[in-house]
Design an enzyme around this catalytic site. Structure first.
Site, PDB file in Angstrom:
ATOM      1  N   PHE A 298      31.177 -27.675  14.796  1.00  0.00           N
ATOM      2  CA  PHE A 298      32.044 -28.856  14.950  1.00  0.00           C
ATOM      3  C   PHE A 298      31.349 -30.027  15.622  1.00  0.00           C
ATOM      4  O   PHE A 298      31.761 -31.166  15.465  1.00  0.00           O
ATOM      5  CB  PHE A 298      33.309 -28.474  15.747  1.00  0.00           C
TER       6      PHE A 298
ATOM      7  N   LYS B 109      29.649 -25.507   4.050  1.00  0.00           N
ATOM      8  CA  LYS B 109      30.894 -25.048   4.687  1.00  0.00           C
ATOM      9  C   LYS B 109      30.882 -25.631   6.101  1.00  0.00           C
ATOM     10  O   LYS B 109      30.304 -25.061   7.011  1.00  0.00           O
ATOM     11  CB  LYS B 109      30.909 -23.518   4.722  1.00  0.00           C
TER      12      LYS B 109
ATOM     13  N   GLU C 110      35.841 -26.224  10.387  1.00  0.00           N
ATOM     14  CA  GLU C 110      37.220 -26.541  10.019  1.00  0.00           C
ATOM     15  C   GLU C 110      37.883 -27.466  11.043  1.00  0.00           C
ATOM     16  O   GLU C 110      38.969 -27.993  10.813  1.00  0.00           O
ATOM     17  CB  GLU C 110      38.032 -25.254   9.814  1.00  0.00           C
TER      18      GLU C 110
ATOM     19  N   SER D 183      27.396 -21.021  17.345  1.00  0.00           N
ATOM     20  CA  SER D 183      27.223 -20.255  18.581  1.00  0.00           C
ATOM     21  C   SER D 183      26.336 -19.030  18.319  1.00  0.00           C
ATOM     22  O   SER D 183      26.229 -18.550  17.188  1.00  0.00           O
ATOM     23  CB  SER D 183      28.589 -19.820  19.098  1.00  0.00           C
TER      24      SER D 183
ATOM     25  N   CYS E  70      24.175 -29.373  21.455  1.00  0.00           N
ATOM     26  CA  CYS E  70      23.276 -28.214  21.625  1.00  0.00           C
ATOM     27  C   CYS E  70      22.062 -28.604  22.456  1.00  0.00           C
ATOM     28  O   CYS E  70      21.359 -27.739  22.962  1.00  0.00           O
ATOM     29  CB  CYS E  70      22.837 -27.701  20.277  1.00  0.00           C
TER      30      CYS E  70
ATOM     31  N   GLU F  69      26.953 -20.134  28.057  1.00  0.00           N
ATOM     32  CA  GLU F  69      26.976 -21.486  27.506  1.00  0.00           C
ATOM     33  C   GLU F  69      28.389 -22.040  27.664  1.00  0.00           C
ATOM     34  O   GLU F  69      29.343 -21.470  27.126  1.00  0.00           O
ATOM     35  CB  GLU F  69      26.596 -21.472  26.017  1.00  0.00           C
TER      36      GLU F  69
HETATM   37  P1  NAD Z   1      30.922 -21.574  15.963  1.00  0.00           P
HETATM   38  O1  NAD Z   1      29.883 -20.520  16.013  1.00  0.00           O
HETATM   39  O2  NAD Z   1      32.289 -21.249  16.468  1.00  0.00           O
HETATM   40  O3  NAD Z   1      31.136 -22.053  14.435  1.00  0.00           O
HETATM   41  C1  NAD Z   1      30.050 -22.406  13.620  1.00  0.00           C
HETATM   42  C2  NAD Z   1      30.430 -22.143  12.170  1.00  0.00           C
HETATM   43  O4  NAD Z   1      30.691 -20.751  12.008  1.00  0.00           O
HETATM   44  C3  NAD Z   1      31.683 -22.881  11.719  1.00  0.00           C
HETATM   45  O5  NAD Z   1      31.481 -23.363  10.413  1.00  0.00           O
HETATM   46  C4  NAD Z   1      32.763 -21.811  11.778  1.00  0.00           C
HETATM   47  O6  NAD Z   1      33.779 -22.009  10.828  1.00  0.00           O
HETATM   48  C5  NAD Z   1      31.995 -20.537  11.490  1.00  0.00           C
HETATM   49  N1  NAD Z   1      32.584 -19.368  12.168  1.00  0.00           N
HETATM   50  C6  NAD Z   1      33.255 -19.362  13.358  1.00  0.00           C
HETATM   51  N2  NAD Z   1      33.624 -18.110  13.672  1.00  0.00           N
HETATM   52  C7  NAD Z   1      33.182 -17.314  12.675  1.00  0.00           C
HETATM   53  C8  NAD Z   1      33.255 -15.902  12.443  1.00  0.00           C
HETATM   54  N3  NAD Z   1      33.855 -15.077  13.296  1.00  0.00           N
HETATM   55  N4  NAD Z   1      32.667 -15.416  11.323  1.00  0.00           N
HETATM   56  C9  NAD Z   1      32.050 -16.231  10.454  1.00  0.00           C
HETATM   57  N5  NAD Z   1      31.962 -17.577  10.629  1.00  0.00           N
HETATM   58  C10 NAD Z   1      32.506 -18.110  11.720  1.00  0.00           C
HETATM   59  O7  NAD Z   1      30.330 -22.852  16.693  1.00  0.00           O
HETATM   60  P2  NAD Z   1      31.080 -24.209  17.073  1.00  0.00           P
HETATM   61  O8  NAD Z   1      32.012 -23.962  18.196  1.00  0.00           O
HETATM   62  O9  NAD Z   1      31.595 -24.875  15.852  1.00  0.00           O
HETATM   63  O10 NAD Z   1      29.835 -25.087  17.586  1.00  0.00           O
HETATM   64  C11 NAD Z   1      29.347 -25.032  18.898  1.00  0.00           C
HETATM   65  C12 NAD Z   1      28.177 -24.087  18.995  1.00  0.00           C
HETATM   66  O11 NAD Z   1      27.140 -24.490  18.120  1.00  0.00           O
HETATM   67  C13 NAD Z   1      27.552 -24.080  20.387  1.00  0.00           C
HETATM   68  O12 NAD Z   1      27.249 -22.758  20.726  1.00  0.00           O
HETATM   69  C14 NAD Z   1      26.291 -24.901  20.212  1.00  0.00           C
HETATM   70  O13 NAD Z   1      25.251 -24.619  21.122  1.00  0.00           O
HETATM   71  C15 NAD Z   1      25.905 -24.526  18.828  1.00  0.00           C
HETATM   72  N6  NAD Z   1      25.003 -25.523  18.254  1.00  0.00           N
HETATM   73  C16 NAD Z   1      23.691 -25.203  18.191  1.00  0.00           C
HETATM   74  C17 NAD Z   1      22.794 -26.113  17.666  1.00  0.00           C
HETATM   75  C18 NAD Z   1      21.328 -25.800  17.589  1.00  0.00           C
HETATM   76  O14 NAD Z   1      20.588 -26.598  17.080  1.00  0.00           O
HETATM   77  N7  NAD Z   1      20.870 -24.662  18.058  1.00  0.00           N
HETATM   78  C19 NAD Z   1      23.261 -27.355  17.207  1.00  0.00           C
HETATM   79  C20 NAD Z   1      24.611 -27.640  17.293  1.00  0.00           C
HETATM   80  C21 NAD Z   1      25.490 -26.704  17.818  1.00  0.00           C
END
Ligand code: NAD
Length: 494
Positions: free
Chosen positions: A150, A174, A177, A227, A282, A379
């Site tokens: 997000f 994808k 959401e 994450s 991030c 985090e």
């Molecule tokens: P998230 O892991 O909750 O979601 C990321 C994606 O995975 C979304 O598209 C979501 O719909 C999907 N998803 C969520 N739960 C899922 C599940 N149980 N099974 C399958 N798919 C699932 O992350 P977020 O809250 O949207 O974003 C924040 C996180 O992203 C933080 O941990 C941040 O550090 C990380 N991030 C990392 C970088 C990097 O470059 N390393 C960059 C941006 C964000």
């Protein structure tokens, strides 16, 4: 109320009575602003099929035509970036100028991809053996899925799709959401830029959509950002079905401040990198590692600057906006509770604020944090900065290297030797020296170490080109009848 739906084969997919829907919130007001369709397995499969069908023709489209479309996309994006920034702010909550910065970083990757012809040049060796030549080429992998978080609804997808498309792949994106609209805006821009239908598809959804992508035999590669637990899940399940996967995970970024540093510069950096985008980056700095002798002065300077920050609706250009959802705001507030209970010194308490609506928290500053506290080990992904005091440089390096994350880090010092040692010894993928957020530019590659990246390929730049292409080596012998080769009936000079 608007409903954001999928974009498959160059058009919007209408929702029907059976479509699962999720709410899209306005984080500044806390009210529902729209709805998003959550794809079923069948919908995701149809997006994958659309990409698979478009792939061969796109792979065989000339580099000059592909490049021309990328340039068109770049021009359209540059001309209309304000629109995209406002869409991001409405659903994510970040300040509009920050959203514009996000678009600018994504645009750098588009610009890198405009020069793809140079990146795809192979090698050629004449006479590797007598009359035998060898050359190498790189070809697109096929259907490339992108699953994004997000916090950067435009930039993170742009870390991948410009390079994927430029190298001849077809994409299924994808997005999160929570803020889905940017992806559809981008899809329409591709169409306007002349990209053939089916080369760029968007499906919205949750775990069901992600699992369908991971299980599909037609998907060749997955680029994930999110994450750490989900990154690990995507990496393990995607590779188990034979895909190449790059999965970028969470972060806990440390900023080390040595006694000889310019403390004003370091304090400015800590405030910008700690609280910008409400800490939902991030590359946000979440831990300041202060050498004890300057810690009091540094904490004083950080607190003094933080008190001046203006917190508000991102459309009114404050310094910091709200958090993305109520649940996330409450989770971050829970970490503040835990930090206080574990005995850290709460210098500024973000739970105290004047906003009656929206998902706000003010910037929070903890001092005397120790590595066993949850505000250090986990985090937080919010506007919470933890100061850990260390006796000296060695202990600082030891602390950072013991942390399971290794996304980004920064050091503030005026000693070139100390900075050089940091660059060499620190186990982190991206390092800033006297700069707050070390985000690489489009022609380098972005990625962390340890729990911040699963897979061995970073995003964009040369590594991105490598990820989205497969190598081939061709060994050839062309017999020349005029010089004693086989007579194949070619005319000769004699
Ligand atoms: P998230 O892991 O909750 O979601 C990321 C994606 O995975 C979304 O598209 C979501 O719909 C999907 N998803 C969520 N739960 C899922 C599940 N149980 N099974 C399958 N798919 C699932 O992350 P977020 O809250 O949207 O974003 C924040 C996180 O992203 C933080 O941990 C941040 O550090 C990380 N991030 C990392 C970088 C990097 O470059 N390393 C960059 C941006 C964000």
């Amino acid at each position: 109320m608007p409903t954001v739906s999928h974009w498959i084969n160059g058009q919007d997919v209408p929702t029907d009575a059976g479509t699962r829907l999720g709410d899209i919130m306005n984080p500044a007001t806390g009210r529902v602003a729209g709805q998003v369709a959550l794809a079923s397995r069948a919908t995701v499969e149809s997006a994958i099929a659309s990409a698979a069908e478009a792939f061969p023709a796109w792979r065989d489209t000339s580099l000059s035509r592909r490049t021309a479309i990328l340039f068109n996309f770049r021009e359209l994006l540059n001309a209309r970036k304000q629109e995209l920034a406002e869409i991001i702010t409405a659903e994510h909550g970040k300040v509009v100028s920050d959203a514009l910065g996000e678009v600018a970083r994504g645009q750098e990757v588009v610009e890198f991809a405009c020069g793809i012809a140079h990146q795809l040049k192979g090698g050629h060796t004449q006479n590797a053996s007598t009359k035998i030549d060898v050359h190498s080429l790189r070809q697109p992998v096929g259907v490339s899925a992108i699953i994004s978080p997000f916090n950067f609804p435009a930039m993170v997808p742009m870390w991948f799709f410009p390079v994927a498309i430029a190298t001849g792949n077809a994409v299924v994106l994808k997005p999160s959401e929570k803020d889905p609209s940017a992806a559809n805006w981008i899809a329409e821009l591709w169409k306007e830029a002349g990209l053939p239908d089916g080369v760029f598809n968007v499906v919205h959804g949750d775990k069901e959509a992600v699992d369908t992508i991971l299980e599909s035999p037609e998907v060749a590669s997955v680029s994930f950002v999110g994450s750490t637990p989900i990154a690990k899940y995507v990496y393990e399940n995607g590779t188990a079905t034979g895909k190449r996967v790059q999965a970028l995970g969470g972060a806990k970024n440390h900023m080390m401040v040595l006694p000889d540093a310019d403390l004003d510069l370091a304090a400015d950096a800590a405030v910008n990198a700690g609280y910008g985008a409400a800490g939902e980056r991030c590359m946000a700095i979440s831990v300041v590692v202060a050498v004890e002798s300057i810690a009091d002065e540094l904490v004083g300077k950080i607190a003094e600057r933080t008190r001046t920050l203006r917190i508000g609706d991102g459309t009114t250009e404050p310094d910091m906006g709200p958090l993305v959802t109520e649940a996330h705001r409450d989770k971050v507030a829970g970490y503040i509770d835990a930090g206080e209970e574990s005995g850290a010194t709460l210098v500024l308490d973000g739970r105290e604020h004047e906003h009656s609506e929206g998902f706000f928290l003010n910037p929070t500053l903890f001092d005397h944090v120790t590595p066993d506290m949850s505000i250090y080990t986990e985090e937080i992904f919010g506007p919470v900065l933890a100061v850990v005091r260390v006796p000296g440089y060695d202990e600082g390096i030891e602390l950072i290297n013991a942390n399971p994350y290794g996304n980004g880090t920064a050091i503030f010092t005026n000693d070139g030797g100390a900075a050089r040692r940091y660059e060499n010894e620190i186990e982190v993928g991206m390092i800033g020296i006297n700069v707050p957020i070390p985000v690489p530019v489009g022609y380098y590659s972005f990625g962390g170490w340890k729990n911040s990246l699963f897979g061995d390929t970073h995003a964009y730049g040369e590594e991105g080109v490598h990820f989205f292409t497969r190598g081939k080596v061709v060994t050839s012998r062309w017999l020349d009848p005029s010089h004693g080769g086989l007579n194949l009936g070619f005319p000769t000079n004699d």
